[in-house]
Design an enzyme around this catalytic site. Structure first.
Site, PDB file in Angstrom:
ATOM      1  N   CYS A   2       0.624  -0.976   0.380  1.00 51.96           N
ATOM      2  CA  CYS A   2       0.134  -0.105  -0.087  1.00 51.96           C
ATOM      3  C   CYS A   2       0.821   1.498  -0.141  1.00 51.96           C
ATOM      4  O   CYS A   2       2.222   0.926   0.377  1.00 51.96           O
ATOM      5  CB  CYS A   2      -1.262  -0.242   1.126  1.00 51.96           C
ATOM      6  SG  CYS A   2      -2.068  -1.256   1.919  1.00 51.96           S
ATOM      7  N   ARG A  28       3.083   0.306  -5.572  1.00 55.38           N
ATOM      8  CA  ARG A  28       2.964  -0.337  -3.994  1.00 55.38           C
ATOM      9  C   ARG A  28       1.861  -1.340  -3.640  1.00 55.38           C
ATOM     10  O   ARG A  28       1.658  -1.828  -2.704  1.00 55.38           O
ATOM     11  CB  ARG A  28       3.233   0.258  -2.757  1.00 55.38           C
ATOM     12  CG  ARG A  28       4.218   1.963  -2.998  1.00 55.38           C
ATOM     13  CD  ARG A  28       4.363   2.439  -2.040  1.00 55.38           C
ATOM     14  NE  ARG A  28       4.324   1.729  -0.954  1.00 55.38           N
ATOM     15  CZ  ARG A  28       5.530   1.312  -0.152  1.00 55.38           C
ATOM     16  NH1 ARG A  28       6.763   2.132  -0.396  1.00 55.38           N
ATOM     17  NH2 ARG A  28       5.161   0.858   1.439  1.00 55.38           N
ATOM     18  N   TRP A  75      -3.034  -2.291  -2.105  1.00 59.02           N
ATOM     19  CA  TRP A  75      -2.632  -3.861  -2.212  1.00 59.02           C
ATOM     20  C   TRP A  75      -3.823  -4.866  -1.035  1.00 59.02           C
ATOM     21  O   TRP A  75      -2.999  -4.647   0.166  1.00 59.02           O
ATOM     22  CB  TRP A  75      -1.169  -4.038  -1.991  1.00 59.02           C
ATOM     23  CG  TRP A  75      -0.348  -5.222  -2.751  1.00 59.02           C
ATOM     24  CD1 TRP A  75      -1.125  -5.671  -4.099  1.00 59.02           C
ATOM     25  CD2 TRP A  75      -0.699  -6.489  -2.517  1.00 59.02           C
ATOM     26  NE1 TRP A  75      -0.219  -6.937  -4.554  1.00 59.02           N
ATOM     27  CE2 TRP A  75       0.091  -7.904  -2.846  1.00 59.02           C
ATOM     28  CE3 TRP A  75      -0.510  -6.744  -0.247  1.00 59.02           C
ATOM     29  CZ2 TRP A  75       0.493  -8.840  -2.124  1.00 59.02           C
ATOM     30  CZ3 TRP A  75       0.167  -7.950  -0.622  1.00 59.02           C
ATOM     31  CH2 TRP A  75       0.623  -9.297  -1.253  1.00 59.02           C
ATOM     32  N   ASN A  99      -1.005   1.427   6.185  1.00 57.70           N
ATOM     33  CA  ASN A  99      -0.133   0.541   5.240  1.00 57.70           C
ATOM     34  C   ASN A  99       0.543  -0.247   6.375  1.00 57.70           C
ATOM     35  O   ASN A  99       0.557  -0.119   7.339  1.00 57.70           O
ATOM     36  CB  ASN A  99       1.340   1.561   4.723  1.00 57.70           C
ATOM     37  CG  ASN A  99       2.269  -0.100   3.678  1.00 57.70           C
ATOM     38  OD1 ASN A  99       1.692  -0.879   3.366  1.00 57.70           O
ATOM     39  ND2 ASN A  99       3.582   0.669   4.330  1.00 57.70           N
ATOM     40  N   GLY A 100       0.500  -1.178   5.578  1.00 56.02           N
ATOM     41  CA  GLY A 100       0.673  -2.743   7.561  1.00 56.02           C
ATOM     42  C   GLY A 100      -0.505  -3.469   7.937  1.00 56.02           C
ATOM     43  O   GLY A 100      -1.770  -3.809   7.095  1.00 56.02           O
ATOM     44  N   GLU A 491      17.016 -15.776 -13.354  1.00 57.82           N
ATOM     45  CA  GLU A 491      15.837 -14.828 -13.637  1.00 57.82           C
ATOM     46  C   GLU A 491      14.898 -14.548 -14.207  1.00 57.82           C
ATOM     47  O   GLU A 491      14.178 -13.492 -14.450  1.00 57.82           O
ATOM     48  CB  GLU A 491      16.776 -14.034 -12.679  1.00 57.82           C
ATOM     49  CG  GLU A 491      16.921 -11.947 -13.322  1.00 57.82           C
ATOM     50  CD  GLU A 491      15.857 -11.717 -12.725  1.00 57.82           C
ATOM     51  OE1 GLU A 491      15.247 -12.002 -11.160  1.00 57.82           O
ATOM     52  OE2 GLU A 491      15.343 -10.285 -12.513  1.00 57.82           O
ATOM     53  N   LYS A 495      11.456 -13.398 -14.558  1.00 52.48           N
ATOM     54  CA  LYS A 495      10.354 -11.999 -15.327  1.00 52.48           C
ATOM     55  C   LYS A 495       9.511 -12.579 -15.587  1.00 52.48           C
ATOM     56  O   LYS A 495       8.442 -11.925 -15.338  1.00 52.48           O
ATOM     57  CB  LYS A 495      11.788 -11.381 -16.242  1.00 52.48           C
ATOM     58  CG  LYS A 495      12.736 -10.706 -15.122  1.00 52.48           C
ATOM     59  CD  LYS A 495      12.688  -9.632 -14.991  1.00 52.48           C
ATOM     60  CE  LYS A 495      12.138  -9.717 -13.793  1.00 52.48           C
ATOM     61  NZ  LYS A 495      12.558  -9.543 -12.558  1.00 52.48           N
ATOM     62  N   GLU A 498       6.199 -13.304 -13.619  1.00 58.00           N
ATOM     63  CA  GLU A 498       5.567 -12.608 -13.457  1.00 58.00           C
ATOM     64  C   GLU A 498       5.091 -11.240 -14.244  1.00 58.00           C
ATOM     65  O   GLU A 498       3.848 -11.000 -13.468  1.00 58.00           O
ATOM     66  CB  GLU A 498       7.014 -11.588 -12.582  1.00 58.00           C
ATOM     67  CG  GLU A 498       6.968 -10.705 -11.471  1.00 58.00           C
ATOM     68  CD  GLU A 498       8.229  -9.432 -11.066  1.00 58.00           C
ATOM     69  OE1 GLU A 498       9.525  -9.769 -12.187  1.00 58.00           O
ATOM     70  OE2 GLU A 498       7.939  -9.333 -10.189  1.00 58.00           O
ATOM     71  N   HIS A 514      16.985 -35.814 -14.700  1.00 57.12           N
ATOM     72  CA  HIS A 514      16.601 -36.428 -13.853  1.00 57.12           C
ATOM     73  C   HIS A 514      15.316 -35.953 -13.478  1.00 57.12           C
ATOM     74  O   HIS A 514      15.395 -36.288 -11.876  1.00 57.12           O
ATOM     75  CB  HIS A 514      17.712 -35.783 -11.921  1.00 57.12           C
ATOM     76  CG  HIS A 514      19.550 -35.999 -12.587  1.00 57.12           C
ATOM     77  ND1 HIS A 514      19.567 -36.983 -12.466  1.00 57.12           N
ATOM     78  CD2 HIS A 514      20.500 -35.152 -12.707  1.00 57.12           C
ATOM     79  CE1 HIS A 514      21.123 -37.501 -12.678  1.00 57.12           C
ATOM     80  NE2 HIS A 514      21.491 -36.260 -12.888  1.00 57.12           N
ATOM     81  N   LYS A 613       5.148  -3.773  -5.383  1.00 49.21           N
ATOM     82  CA  LYS A 613       6.724  -3.586  -6.068  1.00 49.21           C
ATOM     83  C   LYS A 613       8.059  -3.555  -4.348  1.00 49.21           C
ATOM     84  O   LYS A 613       8.649  -4.298  -4.003  1.00 49.21           O
ATOM     85  CB  LYS A 613       6.851  -1.990  -6.226  1.00 49.21           C
ATOM     86  CG  LYS A 613       8.323  -1.881  -6.439  1.00 49.21           C
ATOM     87  CD  LYS A 613       8.910  -2.361  -7.763  1.00 49.21           C
ATOM     88  CE  LYS A 613      10.738  -2.173  -8.143  1.00 49.21           C
ATOM     89  NZ  LYS A 613      11.121  -2.920  -8.975  1.00 49.21           N
TER      90      LYS A 613
HETATM   91  O1  M6R Z   1      12.755  -4.563  -2.716  1.00 53.01           O
HETATM   92  P1  M6R Z   1      13.340  -6.487  -2.647  1.00 53.01           P
HETATM   93  O2  M6R Z   1      14.686  -5.820  -3.415  1.00 53.01           O
HETATM   94  O3  M6R Z   1      14.161  -6.900  -1.331  1.00 53.01           O
HETATM   95  O4  M6R Z   1      12.551  -7.383  -3.697  1.00 53.01           O
HETATM   96  C1  M6R Z   1      12.606  -8.436  -3.266  1.00 53.01           C
HETATM   97  C2  M6R Z   1      11.433  -9.542  -4.295  1.00 53.01           C
HETATM   98  O5  M6R Z   1      10.229  -8.910  -4.032  1.00 53.01           O
HETATM   99  C3  M6R Z   1      11.668  -8.575  -5.688  1.00 53.01           C
HETATM  100  O6  M6R Z   1      13.076  -8.494  -6.540  1.00 53.01           O
HETATM  101  C4  M6R Z   1      10.797  -9.425  -6.414  1.00 53.01           C
HETATM  102  O7  M6R Z   1      10.979 -10.519  -6.614  1.00 53.01           O
HETATM  103  C5  M6R Z   1      10.051  -8.566  -8.174  1.00 53.01           C
HETATM  104  N1  M6R Z   1       9.325  -7.758  -8.200  1.00 53.01           N
HETATM  105  C6  M6R Z   1      10.787  -9.551  -9.013  1.00 53.01           C
HETATM  106  O8  M6R Z   1      10.867  -8.968 -10.777  1.00 53.01           O
END
Ligand code: M6R
Length: 618
Positions: A2, A28, A75, A99-100, A491, A495, A498, A514, A613
């Site tokens: 949030c 956020r 969120w 937020n929290g 990675e 990507k 996501e 395996h 994010k």
């Molecule tokens: O802010 P941070 O780097 O700690 O965030 C970690 C993950 O939440 C972040 O890298 C997430 O996996 C991304 N959305 C990936 O693209």
């Protein structure tokens, strides 16, 4: 998660600033948004959906002109995304944004219900409003309410609330002030001649001010149009330090790009140059501002990296870099798992936490556990003043500017570079590396900018866009790599899943036989990282295994690797470089691939479903 933005101006309408602030915070959380302004009855407007839906509602049904207001983008944690569950929430004289997570909300709600309080939403945040309103009622019974009385009530409520909170609050009978409090959820104050701001992060008001106070755990206080006051958790007034941030306000805009993600991918050449120039002195001293002494760096038996998501993948690649350059064993763990397995760490361990935001709850939790067990913690982080920076002995600040796309791209590059620099520093301290080798590495890193720019060229981009188009509707993707290319494969898969919602896995190429080989069919795309390095021949064998079973094969390689090129259905050529930087370069085409597949599938690239994010909940 949030996002909160609130402001008290000397004059002028606050609503455009709040709406623009919410737009900057939308990364956020983006399932609903709302605001309240200081006017008769503290009017509130809420909309399910994006900030643009709130903006449209405000056109249709404007709030009265006001220079004081609070706003929120949500969120969802407790209660579905809906108008009624969105913030601000009201209870009695209190209107607040939160937020929290209020962990004991059920218990508190139960007792308030028994006392006759009615709730309209399913949220924990409405219970926060109620909690504060109850405490205010008790204070009003003792004396007429003033700002100090609100602080007392807030302080009592904070003591009763379990969980995390960042709060911005309007109290009906104390107009002109916004009250705030933070515990385990980030909150900053912005200071300008126009007035004062409270926000979840600086980006919300970067177009209005560059002067910020980063609030600490347990801080609370108020702002009005011409003053502010911060208190510690014992309600002692404190002199908070105002810090000037030189981030460019334009960096929170898209600069003509369709998506933040594309803009951020293409900033990686500059990120490399900025990171290297800001972390080396004119005499090529590495990390001149890093405070942990050489003696201390020499004293550890092991480095333990903790991080989440993309930062974890940077850490997994970092393990190769650190072990090779500094000759020290490195373990890497999911921050979210580390704290729940009674980890065997102690004084002889150095914890390296990696995080773009510095607010990831799992990463903060892991660092806390390690510190309680006597370990020293340092961080690689992109946000000065974040909770992580405050928790550790020292931080290497990455220099990639604000990253707004939920899919992390340029932060990964900056994190890997920071690990290289840190590895050189530890390598020198442990006498694993001499001056000459250090300079060689530095030159390789600097020279890699040319290769990065080649990968960011429009030719490479349009070629990857074509490949993406061809395979965008296949249902399964495997990304295969070996050695340092394995974290890059993970990675690449992260990507893709996501932002395009496709099933994708990053796998060590040698492990396919395996088990996962059983999955291979014509509907599978295998993206193989077959660049230079000693594992090339092995990866070639693994490529053959999937190709003969019908998978479509996209290969990342360089012009010299004829066998790989012949075997591939599609080839993405990467420049041949020093092995030190090769894996880092391989990530760029995978970022583009994910971007163009998502674009082809019509996905919301910067704001993928169900994500946010900054993951400030466990
Ligand atoms: O802010 P941070 O780097 O700690 O965030 C970690 C993950 O939440 C972040 O890298 C997430 O996996 C991304 N959305 C990936 O693209």
């Amino acid at each position: 998660m949030c996002g909160i933005v609130a402001a008290c101006f000397k004059k002028g309408d606050v609503v455009p600033t709040l709406v623009e602030g919410l737009r900057c915070l939308e990364y956020r959380g983006y399932d609903s948004a709302g605001l309240a302004v200081l006017a008769s009855g503290l009017p509130v407007r809420k909309a399910k959906g994006r900030v643009q839906d709130l903006a449209a509602l405000l056109e249709e049904d404007p709030v009265p002109h006001s220079s004081v207001g609070i706003a929120h983008t949500r969120w969802a944690t407790h209660g579905v995304p809906s108008k009624v569950n969105s913030h601000p929430h009201r209870s009695g004289s209190v209107v607040l944004v939160h937020n929290g997570i209020l962990e004991n909300f059920e218990e508190l709600k139960e007792s308030f219900l028994e006392g006759g309080t009615e709730f309209v939403s399913e949220t924990d945040s409405e219970v926060w409003a109620s909690l504060l309103d109850h405490e205010l009622t008790k204070i009003r019974a003792e004396a007429p309410l003033d700002s100090l009385g609100v602080m007392k009530a807030l302080n009592r409520a904070m003591a009763k609330a379990k969980g995390s909170f960042g709060l911005a609050i309007l109290v009906e009978d104390l107009p002109g002030r916004i009250f705030f409090a933070r515990h385990e959820s980030p909150l900053v104050l912005g200071i300008s001649d126009k007035g004062h701001y409270v926000a979840s992060d600086v980006q919300a008001v970067l177009k209005e001010t560059h002067d910020f106070i980063y609030l600490l755990e347990g801080n609370c206080g108020w702002i009005d149009d011409s003053s502010y006051q911060v208190f510690d958790r014992d309600l002692h007034p404190i002199e908070a330090k105002v810090e000037h941030l030189d981030w460019d306000a334009e960096s929170v805009g898209k600069s003509g790009y369709d998506h933040f993600m594309l803009k951020e991918i293409e900033e990686q050449g500059i990120v490399l140059a900025n990171t290297l120039s800001s972390t080396t002195s004119s005499k090529d001293r590495i990390l001149p501002d890093f405070q942990v002494s050489e003696d201390t760096l020499r004293s550890f038996d092991r480095i333990v990296i903790v991080a989440c998501g993309t930062a974890l993948h940077a850490g997994r690649l970092g393990r190769f870099i650190l072990e090779e350059a500094a000759g020290i064993p490195v373990d890497v763990d999911f921050a979210s798992e580390f704290r729940y397995r009674n980890p065997l760490v102690g004084e002889r361990d150095l914890i390296l936490a990696i995080s773009q935001s510095g607010e990831t709850a799992d990463t903060l939790g892991a660092v806390k556990v390690a510190r309680e067990k006597g370990a020293t913690a340092v961080a690689i982080c992109n946000v000065r003043g974040s909770s992580l920076c405050r928790l550790v002995a020292d931080t290497i600040l990455t220099q990639c500017g604000p990253e707004i796309g939920v899919a992390s791209t340029k932060a990964f590059t900056a994190q890997v570079l920071a690990i290289h620099l840190f590895a050189m520093r530890v390598g020198m301290a442990r006498r694993q590396m001499g001056e000459e080798e250090l300079l060689r590495r530095l030159n390789v890193l600097r020279a890699s900018r040319t290769a990065i720019e080649t990968l960011l060229s429009s030719e490479v981009r349009s070629h990857i866009a074509e490949v993406a188009k061809k395979y965008a509707y296949k249902s399964v993707y495997f990304f295969l790599g070996r050695g340092p290319d394995y974290p890059i494969a993970m990675e690449g898969a992260l990507k893709l899943k996501e932002i395009s919602y496709l099933h994708a896995e990053g796998y060590p190429a040698g492990e396919m036989k395996h088990g996962p080989l059983a999955l291979v069919s014509e509907d599978m795309v295998v993206v193989a990282l077959a660049g230079q390095g000693e594992t090339y021949d092995k990866v070639l064998g693994n490529m053959q295994e999937v190709k003969t079973r019908g998978a479509k094969l996209v290969v990342l390689t360089n012009t010299e690797k004829k066998e790989a090129i012949e075997l591939a259905d599609d080839v993405i050529l990467v420049p041949r470089t020093d092995p030190l930087v090769a894996p880092l370069l391989h990530v760029i085409p995978l970022q583009y691939l994910a971007y163009y597949v998502a674009l082809e599938r019509g996905c919301e690239i910067d704001k993928p479903r169900n994500l946010a994010k900054s993951v400030t909940v466990e």
